[in-house]
Design an enzyme around this catalytic site. Sequence first.
Site, mmCIF file in Angstrom:
data_model
loop_
_atom_site.group_PDB
_atom_site.id
_atom_site.type_symbol
_atom_site.label_atom_id
_atom_site.label_comp_id
_atom_site.label_asym_id
_atom_site.label_seq_id
_atom_site.Cartn_x
_atom_site.Cartn_y
_atom_site.Cartn_z
ATOM 1 N N HIS A 121 41.902 42.697 125.135
ATOM 2 C CA HIS A 121 40.748 41.943 124.638
ATOM 3 C C HIS A 121 39.843 42.893 123.856
ATOM 4 O O HIS A 121 39.604 44.033 124.263
ATOM 5 C CB HIS A 121 39.987 41.313 125.806
ATOM 6 N N GLU A 153 36.671 43.031 123.421
ATOM 7 C CA GLU A 153 35.491 43.534 124.121
ATOM 8 C C GLU A 153 35.853 44.689 125.042
ATOM 9 O O GLU A 153 35.130 45.696 125.121
ATOM 10 C CB GLU A 153 34.822 42.412 124.921
ATOM 11 N N SER A 175 39.976 32.517 123.286
ATOM 12 C CA SER A 175 38.612 32.563 123.814
ATOM 13 C C SER A 175 38.677 32.672 125.333
ATOM 14 O O SER A 175 38.993 31.701 126.022
ATOM 15 C CB SER A 175 37.837 31.303 123.410
ATOM 16 N N ASN A 214 36.380 32.889 127.634
ATOM 17 C CA ASN A 214 35.506 32.022 128.425
ATOM 18 C C ASN A 214 35.964 30.565 128.377
ATOM 19 O O ASN A 214 35.786 29.828 129.336
ATOM 20 C CB ASN A 214 34.047 32.186 127.996
ATOM 21 N N SER A 231 31.889 29.904 122.079
ATOM 22 C CA SER A 231 32.055 30.157 120.642
ATOM 23 C C SER A 231 32.384 28.882 119.872
ATOM 24 O O SER A 231 32.887 28.942 118.747
ATOM 25 C CB SER A 231 33.163 31.194 120.424
#
Length: 343
Positions: free
Chosen positions: A143, A145, A241, A243, A286
């Site tokens: 990922h 992040e 995504s 989340n 998002s």
Amino acid sequence: MPRVPGVRGRLKDNPVVGRKRVLLAAPRGYCAGVDRAVIAVEKALERYGSPVYVRKQIVHNIHVVSTLEKRGAIFVDDVDQVPEGSHVVFSAHGVAPSVVQAAADRGLRAIDATCPLVTKVHREAVRFARDDYEILLIGHAGHEEVEGTAGEAPEHVTLVNGPDDVDGLQVRDPERVVWLSQTTLSVDETMETVRRLRERFPKLADPPSDDICYATQNRQVAIKKVAQEADLVLVVGSANSSNSVRLVEVALENGAKAAHRVDYASEVEQEWLDGVTTIGVTSGASVPEVLVQELLDDLADAGYGDVEIIKTAEEDLMFSLPKELRRDEAGTQDARALGGRAR
């Protein structure tokens, strides 16, 4: 974001036993960090003209990315694909210092759209590494992040994908370990991982505050409440995504009989609605609201026109724009320049 052309009447209003309804979770959709990042690309295009380059997807949503591409944004995998001297925007997920340096070496004019909550985790990683802690970073390998956070102190970071990774961990000094986490994870899974880590390493230190972002937590709390009454939960969001994917899992863990993630309303299948009276609807952090409205329109065609909003929190936070975009060429400060609270 523009509306998505759809084929109305695609879903049929088949009879069910009971009253058809939709429980619409709130909060849902755009968080402050996503809003800031998308506006940053839009304003960069307005100010500098196209093309403006963006490293990786600015946020993890295919509709947002395709819409910005049509406006002149060019998305690249890394800064070495950006022509020297060009403008490049770093995505909301953050980048490692090595990426910042690589952009500077190419003479790129960088605009950092990293979410401030991700930046907070980066600063925590730097501080704990400086104090010679081993950082157990809870997150998903690959990922963006996670790569950005780990890049702040690679020699001090060990990735923990989840609770099942804990037993196999080896650390230099069990007396000096701290946990940090990717901001978009499931709150429950993260806390279970922390619990398991603390069982193995009783001296485990905590970050100054929970790394899971407020928006991730709020959306999970809302869908937990919705899921308790839902025969079916539909989550609008893209497959990459984190989340959005977690919202499906959270819904199933909290009572939903079925749950599916879709990018667009057109992906909903008629058979998902068989025997369903109550549909829960939410969207990842998002996702622009227009995609949710398209879904609600399609569900109304299928007889689910009764929409009840289930609100569990208020969100009014706005983050300041990247410093390069706070004023226009004439020096006039943008209304969104300094963030704050929406009124």
